[in-house]
Design a protein around this motif. Structure first.
Motif, PDB file in Angstrom:
ATOM      1  N   GLN A 178      82.852 -83.770  -7.480  1.00  0.00           N
ATOM      2  CA  GLN A 178      82.009 -83.524  -6.314  1.00  0.00           C
ATOM      3  C   GLN A 178      82.723 -83.751  -4.985  1.00  0.00           C
ATOM      4  OE1 GLN A 178      78.576 -86.030  -6.901  1.00  0.00           O
ATOM      5  NE2 GLN A 178      77.671 -84.671  -8.435  1.00  0.00           N
ATOM      6  N   ASN A 179      83.698 -84.660  -4.970  1.00  0.00           N
ATOM      7  CA  ASN A 179      84.281 -85.072  -3.692  1.00  0.00           C
ATOM      8  C   ASN A 179      85.774 -84.816  -3.532  1.00  0.00           C
ATOM      9  OD1 ASN A 179      81.767 -86.348  -2.761  1.00  0.00           O
ATOM     10  ND2 ASN A 179      82.185 -87.865  -4.358  1.00  0.00           N
ATOM     11  N   PHE A 180      86.491 -84.576  -4.639  1.00  0.00           N
ATOM     12  CA  PHE A 180      87.944 -84.492  -4.532  1.00  0.00           C
ATOM     13  C   PHE A 180      88.561 -83.301  -5.266  1.00  0.00           C
ATOM     14  CE2 PHE A 180      86.784 -88.982  -4.122  1.00  0.00           C
ATOM     15  CZ  PHE A 180      87.399 -89.306  -2.918  1.00  0.00           C
ATOM     16  N   SER A 181      87.770 -82.411  -5.802  1.00  0.00           N
ATOM     17  CA  SER A 181      88.356 -81.267  -6.501  1.00  0.00           C
ATOM     18  C   SER A 181      89.030 -80.344  -5.492  1.00  0.00           C
ATOM     19  CB  SER A 181      87.291 -80.498  -7.282  1.00  0.00           C
ATOM     20  OG  SER A 181      86.497 -79.716  -6.420  1.00  0.00           O
ATOM     21  N   ALA A 182      90.088 -79.671  -5.929  1.00  0.00           N
ATOM     22  CA  ALA A 182      90.821 -78.767  -5.040  1.00  0.00           C
ATOM     23  C   ALA A 182      89.920 -77.652  -4.521  1.00  0.00           C
ATOM     24  CB  ALA A 182      92.026 -78.187  -5.780  1.00  0.00           C
ATOM     25  N   ASP A 183      88.969 -77.204  -5.331  1.00  0.00           N
ATOM     26  CA  ASP A 183      88.063 -76.138  -4.892  1.00  0.00           C
ATOM     27  C   ASP A 183      87.185 -76.610  -3.737  1.00  0.00           C
ATOM     28  OD1 ASP A 183      89.066 -74.427  -6.779  1.00  0.00           O
ATOM     29  OD2 ASP A 183      87.490 -74.819  -8.254  1.00  0.00           O
ATOM     30  N   VAL A 184      86.622 -77.810  -3.876  1.00  0.00           N
ATOM     31  CA  VAL A 184      85.762 -78.359  -2.819  1.00  0.00           C
ATOM     32  C   VAL A 184      86.559 -78.598  -1.546  1.00  0.00           C
ATOM     33  CG1 VAL A 184      84.393 -80.371  -2.132  1.00  0.00           C
ATOM     34  CG2 VAL A 184      84.115 -79.391  -4.421  1.00  0.00           C
TER      35      VAL A 184
END
Length: 329
Positions: A296-302
Motif C-alpha cells: 500500500q505504501n512502498f510498492s514501485a507502482d504506487v
C-alpha cells in the motif's frame, strides 16, 4: 612531451559542459532529475545551461568519513532547485535545516518492485529449531551492530538456538569480527560481503526476524531516513525488529507489523526477539500486515504514480521556460 586531450581525461565539469552543449537528446528533455546532493549540484549547472527545471532526491546526510557537499554549493542548489524529493518527514526536516524552503520539498518514499519479492513467510521456530536473524547494511558502528551482537549473546544465555547473518561492506568489518570473537559468537554469527541480489533474496527467505539497530535521531548528521531493507524484509515475510530512530517509525507500525525498540539497548533487541518467540500465534498477523504495508505504501507502482504526478506539476507550472514566457507577456 605528448599531451593527451581525450575526453576521458577532461575534468568532470568540462565533461558536463560538453554534454549540455552538444547533446541533442536534451532537446526532448523537460526535467533533470538527480540522486543525492553532489549530483544535484551538477544537475543544477546543466539545468542552467539548458534552461530546464531540475529535481533531486535527497537520501539523507552522508555517513561518517564521507565529505559533505560544500556550503556554497548547497546554497546554490537550494536556491535553484524546483523540487526536492525526500522519503520521510524526518528527511524533510533534515533538508529544511540545511536551508531548503519547505514549499520545495515533497515526501516520496523509495519504492520496491514487488514482483521481485515473493511473499514467503516462515513459521516461528520450535524450541529445538534454530532461529535465523538477519541484518543487511553498511558495516559501520552507526548501524548499531555492537548492540545487535550483544543481543545475540543475550539470546544464547537465555537458551535460544540462534544464528545471526550479517550482510554488507564497510570500514568496521574488522571491529565487528573482533567483537564477535570477544563475545565467543564465532559459531553463531556469519559475515557476508558483496552478495548479488538473488542471493540476498534467499537470505531474506531464510531469516525469521530482521534486525536494524541503527543509531541516532540526528538532523545534522547521518541517520536512517527510511531503511529500505525493512520494506524488503516485510515484502518477503521477515518480521522487523528495529530501533525507533530517524524515519524508521514512519515506515513501520509497532506491534502490528514490527517491533520498535529504543536505540543503544541490546536488552531491548533481545527482549523483542524473545517476545516473538513466546507468541508464535502472532507471527501470521505481523507478516501479513508487513506485506500489506509495503503493497500500500512502498510498492514501485504506487510510488511511480505519485512521482509522475509531482514531475508533471513541475514541468507544467514550475519550469523556467514557462516562467520566462509568462514574464515576456
Amino acid at each position: 612531451m605528448h599531451n593527451d586531450y581525450s575526453i576521458e581525461r577532461w575534468p568532470s565539469f568540462l565533461k558536463l559542459l560538453r554534454f549540455g552543449l552538444v547533446n541533442q537528446d536534451l532537446d526532448r528533455v523537460d526535467i533533470i532529475h538527480a540522486h543525492g546532493e553532489a549530483l544535484a549540484f551538477q544537475s543544477m549547472l546543466l539545468s542552467l545551461m539548458r534552461d530546464l527545471p531540475f529535481v533531486y532526491t535527497f537520501h539523507g546526510l552522508l555517513p561518517g568519513g564521507l565529505a559533505p557537499i560544500p556550503r556554497n554549493k548547497r546554497e546554490a542548489v537550494n536556491g535553484e532547485v524546483s523540487r526536492v524529493l525526500v522519503n520521510t518527514r524526518f528527511a524533510m526536516n533534515q533538508v529544511n535545516k540545511l536551508g531548503c524552503q519547505k514549499s520545495k520539498v515533497s515526501i516520496l518514499p523509495q519504492g520496491l518492485p514487488l514482483e521481485e519479492f515473493a511473499f514467503a513467510p516462515r513459521t516461528c521456530p520450535g524450541e529445538k529449531e534454530e532461529l535465523h536473524l538477519l541484518s543487511i547494511g553498511r558495516f559501520h558502528r552507526d548501524k548499531g551492530y555492537g548492540y545487535s551482537l550483544l543481543a545475540v549473546a543475550r539470546l544464547l544465555q537465555a537458551g535460544v538456538k540462534v544464528h545471526y547473518y550479517m550482510v554488507g561492506e564497510g570500514p568496521d568489518k574488522n571491529w565487528m569480527q573482533t567483537l564477535i570473537d570477544k563475545l565467543n559468537l564465532s559459531g553463531h554469527v556469519t559475515l557476508y560481503e558483496a552478495m548479488p541480489s538473488d542471493k540476498l533474496h534467499e537470505m531474506y527467505k531464510k531469516a525469521h526476524i530482521f534486525i536494524l539497530a541503527s543509531l541516532g535521531n540526528r538532523y545534522d548528521k547521518w541517520a536512517e531516513t527510511q531503511g529500505v531493507v525493512l520494506q524488503e524484509a516485510q515484502a518477503i515475510g521477515c518480521i522487523p525488529v528495529a530501533t525507533n530512530v530517524g524515519g524508521i517509525p514512519e515506515c513501520l507500525s509497532h506491534k502490528q507489523d514490527s517491533i520498535l525498540v529504543p536505540e543503544k539497548s541490546s536488552r531491548a533487541i533481545s527482549d523483542a526477539v524473545l517476545y516473538l518467540l513466546d507468541h508464535p500465534e502472532e507471527w501470521c498477523s505481523y507478516q501479513e500486515n508487513g506485506r500489506k504495508n509495503v503493497e500500500q505504501n512502498f510498492s514501485a507502482d504506487v510510488i511511480g504514480t505519485r512521482m509522475a504526478e509531482i514531475l508533471k506539476k513541475v514541468a507544467g507550472s514550475g519550469d523556467k521556460k514557462n516562467q520566462a514566457a509568462a514574464a515576456d507577456k
